[in-house]
Design a protein around this motif. Sequence first.
Motif, PDB file in Angstrom:
ATOM      1  N   LEU A   1       0.836  -1.180   0.000  1.00  0.00           N
ATOM      2  CA  LEU A   1       0.000   0.000   0.000  1.00  0.00           C
ATOM      3  C   LEU A   1       0.882   1.245   0.000  1.00  0.00           C
ATOM      4  O   LEU A   1       1.829   1.346   0.777  1.00  0.00           O
ATOM      5  CB  LEU A   1      -0.909   0.031   1.237  1.00  0.00           C
ATOM      6  N   ASP A   2       0.574   2.187  -0.886  1.00  0.00           N
ATOM      7  CA  ASP A   2       1.321   3.441  -0.945  1.00  0.00           C
ATOM      8  C   ASP A   2       0.350   4.605  -0.982  1.00  0.00           C
ATOM      9  O   ASP A   2      -0.738   4.516  -1.569  1.00  0.00           O
ATOM     10  CB  ASP A   2       2.209   3.494  -2.202  1.00  0.00           C
ATOM     11  N   GLU A   3       0.751   5.702  -0.352  1.00  0.00           N
ATOM     12  CA  GLU A   3       0.039   6.965  -0.496  1.00  0.00           C
ATOM     13  C   GLU A   3       0.903   7.871  -1.353  1.00  0.00           C
ATOM     14  O   GLU A   3       2.036   8.202  -0.984  1.00  0.00           O
ATOM     15  CB  GLU A   3      -0.245   7.613   0.860  1.00  0.00           C
ATOM     16  N   ILE A   4       0.379   8.262  -2.500  1.00  0.00           N
ATOM     17  CA  ILE A   4       1.166   9.030  -3.458  1.00  0.00           C
ATOM     18  C   ILE A   4       0.476  10.364  -3.697  1.00  0.00           C
ATOM     19  O   ILE A   4      -0.692  10.411  -4.089  1.00  0.00           O
ATOM     20  CB  ILE A   4       1.301   8.270  -4.792  1.00  0.00           C
ATOM     21  N   ARG A   5       1.214  11.454  -3.469  1.00  0.00           N
ATOM     22  CA  ARG A   5       0.674  12.789  -3.719  1.00  0.00           C
ATOM     23  C   ARG A   5       0.932  13.177  -5.170  1.00  0.00           C
ATOM     24  O   ARG A   5       2.047  13.047  -5.675  1.00  0.00           O
ATOM     25  CB  ARG A   5       1.300  13.822  -2.780  1.00  0.00           C
ATOM     26  N   VAL A   6      -0.103  13.680  -5.817  1.00  0.00           N
ATOM     27  CA  VAL A   6       0.009  14.108  -7.208  1.00  0.00           C
ATOM     28  C   VAL A   6       0.475  15.555  -7.243  1.00  0.00           C
ATOM     29  O   VAL A   6      -0.239  16.461  -6.793  1.00  0.00           O
ATOM     30  CB  VAL A   6      -1.348  13.964  -7.936  1.00  0.00           C
ATOM     31  N   LEU A   7       1.676  15.779  -7.769  1.00  0.00           N
ATOM     32  CA  LEU A   7       2.252  17.122  -7.837  1.00  0.00           C
ATOM     33  C   LEU A   7       1.652  17.898  -9.018  1.00  0.00           C
ATOM     34  O   LEU A   7       1.103  17.305  -9.961  1.00  0.00           O
ATOM     35  CB  LEU A   7       3.764  17.029  -7.967  1.00  0.00           C
TER      36      LEU A   7
ATOM     37  N   THR B   1      -3.867  -0.661  -8.201  1.00  0.00           N
ATOM     38  CA  THR B   1      -5.256  -0.220  -8.136  1.00  0.00           C
ATOM     39  C   THR B   1      -5.384   0.944  -7.166  1.00  0.00           C
ATOM     40  O   THR B   1      -4.812   0.906  -6.068  1.00  0.00           O
ATOM     41  CB  THR B   1      -6.175  -1.371  -7.650  1.00  0.00           C
ATOM     42  N   VAL B   2      -6.116   1.973  -7.568  1.00  0.00           N
ATOM     43  CA  VAL B   2      -6.365   3.114  -6.686  1.00  0.00           C
ATOM     44  C   VAL B   2      -7.588   2.784  -5.817  1.00  0.00           C
ATOM     45  O   VAL B   2      -8.713   2.671  -6.323  1.00  0.00           O
ATOM     46  CB  VAL B   2      -6.627   4.406  -7.497  1.00  0.00           C
ATOM     47  N   LEU B   3      -7.336   2.603  -4.531  1.00  0.00           N
ATOM     48  CA  LEU B   3      -8.433   2.283  -3.611  1.00  0.00           C
ATOM     49  C   LEU B   3      -9.224   3.519  -3.209  1.00  0.00           C
ATOM     50  O   LEU B   3     -10.431   3.450  -2.986  1.00  0.00           O
ATOM     51  CB  LEU B   3      -7.891   1.615  -2.350  1.00  0.00           C
TER      52      LEU B   3
ATOM     53  N   LEU C   1      -4.402   6.548  -2.671  1.00  0.00           N
ATOM     54  CA  LEU C   1      -4.131   5.363  -1.868  1.00  0.00           C
ATOM     55  C   LEU C   1      -4.107   4.187  -2.835  1.00  0.00           C
ATOM     56  O   LEU C   1      -5.143   3.801  -3.384  1.00  0.00           O
ATOM     57  CB  LEU C   1      -5.198   5.165  -0.799  1.00  0.00           C
ATOM     58  N   VAL C   2      -2.911   3.651  -3.069  1.00  0.00           N
ATOM     59  CA  VAL C   2      -2.698   2.680  -4.140  1.00  0.00           C
ATOM     60  C   VAL C   2      -2.229   1.354  -3.558  1.00  0.00           C
ATOM     61  O   VAL C   2      -1.417   1.310  -2.628  1.00  0.00           O
ATOM     62  CB  VAL C   2      -1.644   3.214  -5.138  1.00  0.00           C
ATOM     63  N   VAL C   3      -2.739   0.260  -4.109  1.00  0.00           N
ATOM     64  CA  VAL C   3      -2.280  -1.064  -3.728  1.00  0.00           C
ATOM     65  C   VAL C   3      -1.728  -1.749  -4.972  1.00  0.00           C
ATOM     66  O   VAL C   3      -2.302  -1.684  -6.047  1.00  0.00           O
ATOM     67  CB  VAL C   3      -3.425  -1.892  -3.095  1.00  0.00           C
TER      68      VAL C   3
END
Length: 211
Positions: A136-142, A164-166, A191-193
């Motif tokens: 699981l990753d949390e990725i901020r879109v710049l 997949t974007v949860l 929030l991506v898995v």
Amino acid sequence: MLDEHGNHLMARYVSIAMDIATRIMRGEYREGQKIFGRSTLAGKYNVSPETIRRALTLLQDTGIVHVSPGVGVVVRSQKAAEAFLAECGQKEVLRGMQEKLHALLRQRDELNEEIDRLMHELLDYTMKMVGRLRRLDEIRVLPFSPLVGKSLAEVDFRSKTGATVLAIFRQGEEIYSPRADTVIQAGDVLLVVGHPENKEQLFSLVEPPPG
């Protein structure tokens, strides 16, 4: 006044006034006819003299009857009785519509709360189920990310990253299980898995190009 279910109850003196007006409209009480006195009406409707006084005042104010001390209650106008009943009927229709609208709004709020609860449960369950096998990753879109202004379907997010974007967290809003046509905005947190070995493809798609 409300009943035990929160619905509006018509004041007793208004319902008595409507009953008398109905009798006048039907011709049971004719124009110029003297009808029962206050005490007799109080016994007839099984209410207090004050309730009858308020009912007669309402009828007198609308021009249906004339109340004269020492004379009693005299019918003045059948047409006024018809107009009074028509107005009361319109008010009842409006009140019924308002009550139905309020009930539907309450149901909508309850449904929204249930949806939010189930969405949180679904997210928690999904995270627990896949957490052992996938990352699981949390990725901020710049602001300069290639994703900005494009939908998940346009960038072919899943096939290019295997992820997949949860959920999308956007300015305090939580978008769970976003649709394929959801447009990504700058500042979104995804929030991506996905599998750890696909992390490089994931970040190459999300991060702004170098330089």
